[in-house]
Enzyme design. Structure first.
Site, PDB file in Angstrom:
ATOM      1  N   THR A  22       0.813  -1.221   0.000  1.00  0.00           N
ATOM      2  CA  THR A  22       0.000   0.000   0.000  1.00  0.00           C
ATOM      3  C   THR A  22       0.843   1.264   0.000  1.00  0.00           C
ATOM      4  O   THR A  22       0.461   2.272  -0.596  1.00  0.00           O
ATOM      5  CB  THR A  22      -0.917  -0.012   1.248  1.00  0.00           C
ATOM      6  OG1 THR A  22      -1.797  -1.114   1.118  1.00  0.00           O
ATOM      7  CG2 THR A  22      -1.744   1.252   1.372  1.00  0.00           C
ATOM      8  N   ASP A  66       1.312  -6.884  -4.368  1.00  0.00           N
ATOM      9  CA  ASP A  66       0.539  -6.891  -3.132  1.00  0.00           C
ATOM     10  C   ASP A  66       1.169  -8.022  -2.317  1.00  0.00           C
ATOM     11  O   ASP A  66       1.441  -9.104  -2.858  1.00  0.00           O
ATOM     12  CB  ASP A  66      -0.918  -7.221  -3.472  1.00  0.00           C
ATOM     13  CG  ASP A  66      -1.828  -7.157  -2.257  1.00  0.00           C
ATOM     14  OD1 ASP A  66      -1.548  -7.857  -1.270  1.00  0.00           O
ATOM     15  OD2 ASP A  66      -2.811  -6.412  -2.308  1.00  0.00           O
ATOM     16  N   THR A  98       1.788  -4.877   4.193  1.00  0.00           N
ATOM     17  CA  THR A  98       1.677  -5.285   5.601  1.00  0.00           C
ATOM     18  C   THR A  98       1.120  -6.699   5.771  1.00  0.00           C
ATOM     19  O   THR A  98       1.378  -7.344   6.784  1.00  0.00           O
ATOM     20  CB  THR A  98       0.762  -4.310   6.379  1.00  0.00           C
ATOM     21  OG1 THR A  98      -0.518  -4.277   5.743  1.00  0.00           O
ATOM     22  CG2 THR A  98       1.354  -2.925   6.435  1.00  0.00           C
ATOM     23  N   ASP A  99       0.350  -7.168   4.776  1.00  0.00           N
ATOM     24  CA  ASP A  99      -0.387  -8.424   4.999  1.00  0.00           C
ATOM     25  C   ASP A  99       0.530  -9.606   5.339  1.00  0.00           C
ATOM     26  O   ASP A  99       0.186 -10.427   6.191  1.00  0.00           O
ATOM     27  CB  ASP A  99      -1.240  -8.760   3.767  1.00  0.00           C
ATOM     28  CG  ASP A  99      -2.412  -7.787   3.611  1.00  0.00           C
ATOM     29  OD1 ASP A  99      -2.743  -7.088   4.591  1.00  0.00           O
ATOM     30  OD2 ASP A  99      -2.992  -7.723   2.511  1.00  0.00           O
ATOM     31  N   THR A 175       3.354 -10.017  14.628  1.00  0.00           N
ATOM     32  CA  THR A 175       2.137 -10.506  13.980  1.00  0.00           C
ATOM     33  C   THR A 175       1.313  -9.289  13.598  1.00  0.00           C
ATOM     34  O   THR A 175       1.253  -8.325  14.359  1.00  0.00           O
ATOM     35  CB  THR A 175       1.322 -11.372  14.985  1.00  0.00           C
ATOM     36  OG1 THR A 175       2.122 -12.500  15.339  1.00  0.00           O
ATOM     37  CG2 THR A 175       0.026 -11.886  14.397  1.00  0.00           C
ATOM     38  N   THR A 287       1.167 -21.696  20.385  1.00  0.00           N
ATOM     39  CA  THR A 287      -0.130 -21.248  20.905  1.00  0.00           C
ATOM     40  C   THR A 287      -0.833 -20.253  19.978  1.00  0.00           C
ATOM     41  O   THR A 287      -0.186 -19.470  19.284  1.00  0.00           O
ATOM     42  CB  THR A 287       0.006 -20.623  22.313  1.00  0.00           C
ATOM     43  OG1 THR A 287      -1.282 -20.132  22.715  1.00  0.00           O
ATOM     44  CG2 THR A 287       1.000 -19.473  22.354  1.00  0.00           C
ATOM     45  N   GLN A 288      -2.166 -20.309  19.983  1.00  0.00           N
ATOM     46  CA  GLN A 288      -2.963 -19.333  19.231  1.00  0.00           C
ATOM     47  C   GLN A 288      -2.924 -17.959  19.882  1.00  0.00           C
ATOM     48  O   GLN A 288      -3.286 -16.963  19.260  1.00  0.00           O
ATOM     49  CB  GLN A 288      -4.434 -19.781  19.187  1.00  0.00           C
ATOM     50  CG  GLN A 288      -4.662 -21.047  18.422  1.00  0.00           C
ATOM     51  CD  GLN A 288      -6.119 -21.503  18.444  1.00  0.00           C
ATOM     52  OE1 GLN A 288      -7.009 -20.757  18.840  1.00  0.00           O
ATOM     53  NE2 GLN A 288      -6.352 -22.718  18.009  1.00  0.00           N
ATOM     54  N   CYS A 289      -2.524 -17.910  21.176  1.00  0.00           N
ATOM     55  CA  CYS A 289      -2.546 -16.626  21.889  1.00  0.00           C
ATOM     56  C   CYS A 289      -1.461 -15.695  21.346  1.00  0.00           C
ATOM     57  O   CYS A 289      -0.401 -16.144  20.926  1.00  0.00           O
ATOM     58  CB  CYS A 289      -2.296 -16.850  23.376  1.00  0.00           C
ATOM     59  SG  CYS A 289      -3.601 -17.803  24.146  1.00  0.00           S
TER      60      CYS A 289
HETATM   61  N1  ASP Z   1      -2.623  -5.617   0.614  1.00  0.00           N
HETATM   62  C1  ASP Z   1      -1.529  -4.772   0.989  1.00  0.00           C
HETATM   63  C2  ASP Z   1      -0.275  -5.622   1.004  1.00  0.00           C
HETATM   64  O1  ASP Z   1      -0.041  -6.335   1.926  1.00  0.00           O
HETATM   65  C3  ASP Z   1      -1.792  -4.179   2.325  1.00  0.00           C
HETATM   66  C4  ASP Z   1      -0.715  -3.247   2.813  1.00  0.00           C
HETATM   67  O2  ASP Z   1       0.302  -3.015   2.236  1.00  0.00           O
HETATM   68  O3  ASP Z   1      -0.955  -2.713   3.900  1.00  0.00           O
HETATM   69  O4  ASP Z   1       0.474  -5.580   0.059  1.00  0.00           O
END
Ligand code: ASP
Length: 352
Positions: A22, A66, A98-99, A175, A287-289
């Protein structure tokens, strides 16, 4: 991939590696979606970078993606580029969506052994050209952190990190926890390595520094991705568990368990875990936590898993555990070696 050298005289030199996400997107009025734009435009959008006495060169990956499309091949490309350019720069900043940033930062932390320079991932929730963008602050601070040196001229943070929302976090401890908050990442089991306010405050006691600054890092690009992840939930069926644990393509399974490493006590579940282990699979309990550690001695079902041969992932994130398995399995076909190394803290990814 193209390099854009910056001719200014400088104190530190940084290589910005732009992979997509993004931060570098702008609205396409025709298709009504966000599309990547050229890196030179990012630098136009962030003139603040020109105020530093740093040489900032950039390298744009093609195609820009992306981060949902990230594959281990991209990690190999980044690792090979850093290896190639290691001696030319004081630090590296990777612009990334970020993903899957937490996966990529985790992977790179294992792929580069004995790092002596910063490798800082960053990105943004809003495109860098948007009025309220978080991209500018993230990018400017990431560059400043990548360039920071101590009195002896050594990097202040010679680690693979994520800088986001005013916090510097160890990459393999992060995470993504929010799709809209500017503080999009958390590091539940490891204190942040720095906080940016009026100045950037580093937690020096918590930053991993090499024993020997003169030794070049070792770059590992061989990865074995035969890992599956089983997330436990009430109502999960034996068929689903069997498919994931006993699948012929799987060499290792991460079980995302409840709380401190707990699972259901049903006999069919333990039987399937034992069947997977008897087939020679490595089974790792995470763990999922978002905070806290696996401790299979706390509850009876956890104890059963441990007795069967399930390994503790301690307080690793799923992203960190996955990357560690890819890396260790890429190093050796010998599961005894992988099992031994999983139990060690290799890059600050577990508290041990
Ligand atoms: N869909 C975008 C990505 O991970 C989201 C982002 O950059 O925040 O490339």
């Amino acid at each position: 991939m193209k390099f854009a050298p910056d001719p200014k005289p400088v104190k530190s030199s940084i290589l910005l590696i732009y992979t997509g996400g993004t931060i570098g997107m702008k609205a396409d009025p025709v298709e009504q979606t966000l599309k990547p734009f050229d890196f030179s435009q990012i630098l136009e959008e962030v003139p603040e970078l020109g105020k530093f006495a740093y040489r900032i060169d950039s390298c744009t990956f093609s195609p820009l993606i992306d981060s949902a499309d990230v594959e281990p091949g991209l990690w190999q490309k980044i690792a090979m580029l850093i290896d190639e350019r290691y001696d030319d720069y004081d630090g590296f900043v990777i612009l990334h969506g970020t993903d899957t940033m937490a996966f990529s930062a985790s992977a790179l932390s294992f792929m580069i052994e004995r790092l002596t320079k910063p490798v800082i991932f960053t990105g943004s929730q809003l495109p860098v050209g948007a009025a309220r963008t978080d991209g500018k602050e993230n990018l400017v601070s990431a560059v400043e952190i990548a360039a920071a040196k101590d009195a002896e001229g050594h990097a202040v943070v010679p680690e693979v990190c994520i800088y986001f929302g005013n916090s510097l976090m160890r990459g393999n401890r992060t995470t993504k926890v929010s799709s809209e908050n500017f503080r999009a990442f958390t590091s539940g089991n490891c204190p942040n390595l720095a906080e940016a306010g009026i100045s950037i405050r580093y937690d020096m006691a918590n930053i991993i520094r090499p024993e020997d600054w003169t030794r070049r890092p070792v770059f590992h690009t061989e990865l074995d991705t035969r890992v599956s992840i089983l997330k436990l939930h009430p109502g999960i069926t034996p068929q689903v568990v069997r498919n994931i644990i006993c699948g012929p393509e799987t060499r290792a399974v991460i079980i995302e368990t409840y709380g401190s490493g707990n699972a259901m006590s049903k006999k069919w579940f333990i039987d399937l875990v034992e069947e997977g282990l008897a087939m020679g699979k490595i089974i790792l309990n995470v763990t999922q936590c978002l905070a806290g550690s696996v401790d299979m001695n706390l509850y009876a079902t956890g104890k059963k898993l441990e007795n069967a041969g399930v390994l503790s992932g301690y307080d690793a994130t799923t992203e960190g555990a996955l990357a560690k398995l890819f890396y260790l399995m890429g190093m050796s076909e010998d599961n005894a070696f992988v099992t031994r190394e999983l139990d060690r803290n290799l890059r600050g990814e577990i508290t041990k």
